[in-house]
Design a protein around this motif. Structure first.
Motif, PDB file in Angstrom:
ATOM      1  N   ASN A 114       0.830  -1.203   0.000  1.00 51.95           N
ATOM      2  CA  ASN A 114       0.000   0.000   0.000  1.00 51.95           C
ATOM      3  C   ASN A 114       0.870   1.260   0.000  1.00 51.95           C
ATOM      4  OD1 ASN A 114       0.392   1.015   2.743  1.00 51.95           O
ATOM      5  ND2 ASN A 114      -0.767  -0.776   3.415  1.00 51.95           N
ATOM      6  N   ASP A 115       0.249   2.396  -0.182  1.00 56.67           N
ATOM      7  CA  ASP A 115       1.006   3.634  -0.358  1.00 56.67           C
ATOM      8  C   ASP A 115       1.683   4.149   0.909  1.00 56.67           C
ATOM      9  OD1 ASP A 115      -1.372   4.479   0.861  1.00 56.67           O
ATOM     10  OD2 ASP A 115      -1.332   6.409  -0.161  1.00 56.67           O
ATOM     11  N   LYS A 116       1.414   3.523   2.050  1.00 57.85           N
ATOM     12  CA  LYS A 116       2.054   3.928   3.304  1.00 57.85           C
ATOM     13  C   LYS A 116       3.260   3.056   3.651  1.00 57.85           C
ATOM     14  CE  LYS A 116      -2.348   5.480   5.228  1.00 57.85           C
ATOM     15  NZ  LYS A 116      -3.130   5.180   4.036  1.00 57.85           N
ATOM     16  N   THR A 117       3.433   1.953   2.967  1.00 60.02           N
ATOM     17  CA  THR A 117       4.460   0.968   3.303  1.00 60.02           C
ATOM     18  C   THR A 117       5.853   1.428   2.900  1.00 60.02           C
ATOM     19  OG1 THR A 117       2.858  -0.824   3.098  1.00 60.02           O
ATOM     20  CG2 THR A 117       5.177  -1.424   2.971  1.00 60.02           C
ATOM     21  N   THR A 118       6.773   1.418   3.872  1.00 61.89           N
ATOM     22  CA  THR A 118       8.163   1.789   3.602  1.00 61.89           C
ATOM     23  C   THR A 118       9.138   0.658   3.919  1.00 61.89           C
ATOM     24  OG1 THR A 118       8.372   2.770   5.794  1.00 61.89           O
ATOM     25  CG2 THR A 118       7.746   4.246   3.993  1.00 61.89           C
ATOM     26  N   SER A 119       8.645  -0.398   4.569  1.00 64.85           N
ATOM     27  CA  SER A 119       9.498  -1.553   4.845  1.00 64.85           C
ATOM     28  C   SER A 119       8.635  -2.810   4.908  1.00 64.85           C
ATOM     29  CB  SER A 119      10.283  -1.378   6.145  1.00 64.85           C
ATOM     30  OG  SER A 119       9.413  -1.348   7.255  1.00 64.85           O
ATOM     31  N   GLN A 138       8.565  12.033  -6.367  1.00 66.00           N
ATOM     32  CA  GLN A 138       7.180  12.148  -6.805  1.00 66.00           C
ATOM     33  C   GLN A 138       6.618  13.426  -6.208  1.00 66.00           C
ATOM     34  OE1 GLN A 138       5.519   9.547  -8.751  1.00 66.00           O
ATOM     35  NE2 GLN A 138       7.698   9.255  -9.026  1.00 66.00           N
ATOM     36  N   ALA A 139       5.842  14.168  -6.972  1.00 66.64           N
ATOM     37  CA  ALA A 139       5.243  15.397  -6.452  1.00 66.64           C
ATOM     38  C   ALA A 139       4.364  15.050  -5.252  1.00 66.64           C
ATOM     39  CB  ALA A 139       4.412  16.072  -7.528  1.00 66.64           C
ATOM     40  N   PRO A 140       4.593  15.678  -4.109  1.00 58.88           N
ATOM     41  CA  PRO A 140       3.827  15.338  -2.916  1.00 58.88           C
ATOM     42  C   PRO A 140       2.348  15.707  -3.059  1.00 58.88           C
ATOM     43  CG  PRO A 140       5.296  17.176  -2.487  1.00 58.88           C
ATOM     44  CD  PRO A 140       5.577  16.701  -3.866  1.00 58.88           C
ATOM     45  N   SER A 141       1.548  14.919  -2.406  1.00 63.25           N
ATOM     46  CA  SER A 141       0.105  15.152  -2.394  1.00 63.25           C
ATOM     47  C   SER A 141      -0.399  14.837  -1.003  1.00 63.25           C
ATOM     48  CB  SER A 141      -0.574  14.245  -3.415  1.00 63.25           C
ATOM     49  OG  SER A 141      -1.960  14.209  -3.200  1.00 63.25           O
ATOM     50  N   SER A 142      -1.431  15.505  -0.595  1.00 61.19           N
ATOM     51  CA  SER A 142      -1.979  15.240   0.731  1.00 61.19           C
ATOM     52  C   SER A 142      -2.679  13.886   0.780  1.00 61.19           C
ATOM     53  CB  SER A 142      -2.962  16.347   1.118  1.00 61.19           C
ATOM     54  OG  SER A 142      -4.029  16.381   0.189  1.00 61.19           O
ATOM     55  N   MET A 143      -2.890  13.279  -0.387  1.00 63.16           N
ATOM     56  CA  MET A 143      -3.625  12.009  -0.454  1.00 63.16           C
ATOM     57  C   MET A 143      -2.719  10.790  -0.594  1.00 63.16           C
ATOM     58  SD  MET A 143      -6.615  13.063  -0.011  1.00 63.16           S
ATOM     59  CE  MET A 143      -7.592  11.624  -0.329  1.00 63.16           C
ATOM     60  N   THR A 144      -1.406  10.956  -0.600  1.00 59.21           N
ATOM     61  CA  THR A 144      -0.522   9.809  -0.774  1.00 59.21           C
ATOM     62  C   THR A 144       0.314   9.564   0.473  1.00 59.21           C
ATOM     63  OG1 THR A 144       1.229  11.158  -1.745  1.00 59.21           O
ATOM     64  CG2 THR A 144      -0.342  10.155  -3.271  1.00 59.21           C
ATOM     65  N   GLY A 145       0.709   8.319   0.636  1.00 59.30           N
ATOM     66  CA  GLY A 145       1.545   7.951   1.769  1.00 59.30           C
ATOM     67  C   GLY A 145       3.019   8.030   1.417  1.00 59.30           C
ATOM     68  N   ALA A 146       3.854   7.642   2.357  1.00 56.99           N
ATOM     69  CA  ALA A 146       5.312   7.750   2.213  1.00 56.99           C
ATOM     70  C   ALA A 146       5.848   6.917   1.053  1.00 56.99           C
ATOM     71  CB  ALA A 146       5.991   7.344   3.513  1.00 56.99           C
ATOM     72  N   ASN A 147       5.255   5.747   0.775  1.00 55.11           N
ATOM     73  CA  ASN A 147       5.741   4.908  -0.314  1.00 55.11           C
ATOM     74  C   ASN A 147       5.614   5.640  -1.643  1.00 55.11           C
ATOM     75  OD1 ASN A 147       5.208   3.025  -2.660  1.00 55.11           O
ATOM     76  ND2 ASN A 147       6.034   1.588  -1.175  1.00 55.11           N
ATOM     77  N   THR A 148       4.441   6.153  -1.927  1.00 59.50           N
ATOM     78  CA  THR A 148       4.189   6.835  -3.198  1.00 59.50           C
ATOM     79  C   THR A 148       4.970   8.140  -3.294  1.00 59.50           C
ATOM     80  OG1 THR A 148       1.978   5.875  -3.210  1.00 59.50           O
ATOM     81  CG2 THR A 148       2.355   7.727  -4.693  1.00 59.50           C
ATOM     82  N   THR A 149       4.951   8.936  -2.247  1.00 58.77           N
ATOM     83  CA  THR A 149       5.639  10.229  -2.255  1.00 58.77           C
ATOM     84  C   THR A 149       7.137  10.069  -2.489  1.00 58.77           C
ATOM     85  OG1 THR A 149       3.995  11.168  -0.773  1.00 58.77           O
ATOM     86  CG2 THR A 149       6.107  12.311  -0.897  1.00 58.77           C
TER      87      THR A 149
END
Length: 129
Positions: free
Chosen positions: A28-33, A93-104
């Motif tokens: 998911n878009d919040k996953t970093t590990s 990636q251009a930051p957005s208030s709707m994305t998590g750390a993975n996507t950003t």
């Protein structure tokens, strides 16, 4: 720190039981590990690029066959837990208030896992953090 559980709950969990074929997980878009546990036999892991689609050969699969067809990135020894920081795939990636750390941060969004044993007689457990 390897071999230690994360100090917080995972946000998703997957199991690949006794499978001879690989499983592709979309994090998911919040996953970093991720944490990967190989029970009963070694496991292999491959980071799957966004450019690989179902129409491209063995897209998303991970192969542990020796020689030129092997395409894994990591081997997890039998009965071992390993934690991986998800590597960067795409720069900024251009930051957005709707994305998590993975996507950003442009991290890989898919990972393929598979038992490294010939008959697939082992379990591979994955947790997202």
């Amino acid at each position: 720190m390897q071999e230690f559980a994360a100090p917080f709950l995972s946000n998703a969990r997957y199991t690949n039981e006794n499978a001879a074929a690989s499983s592709v997980i979309s994090v998911n878009d919040k996953t970093t590990s991720i944490e990967v546990t190989a029970n009963g036999g070694a496991a292999i892991l491959r980071w799957v690029p966004r450019t690989e689609t179902a129409g491209v050969g063995a897209a998303g699969s991970v192969l542990g066959v020796a020689g030129s067809t092997a395409n894994y990135d990591h081997v997890i020894p039998a009965n071992t837990l390993r934690r991986f920081a998800i590597p960067i795939e795409v720069m900024y990636q251009a930051p957005s208030s709707m994305t998590g750390a993975n996507t950003t941060n442009g991290l890989y969004q898919r990972v393929a896992i598979k038992s490294a044993t010939l008959l697939g007689l082992s379990s591979v457990l994955v947790s997202e953090f």
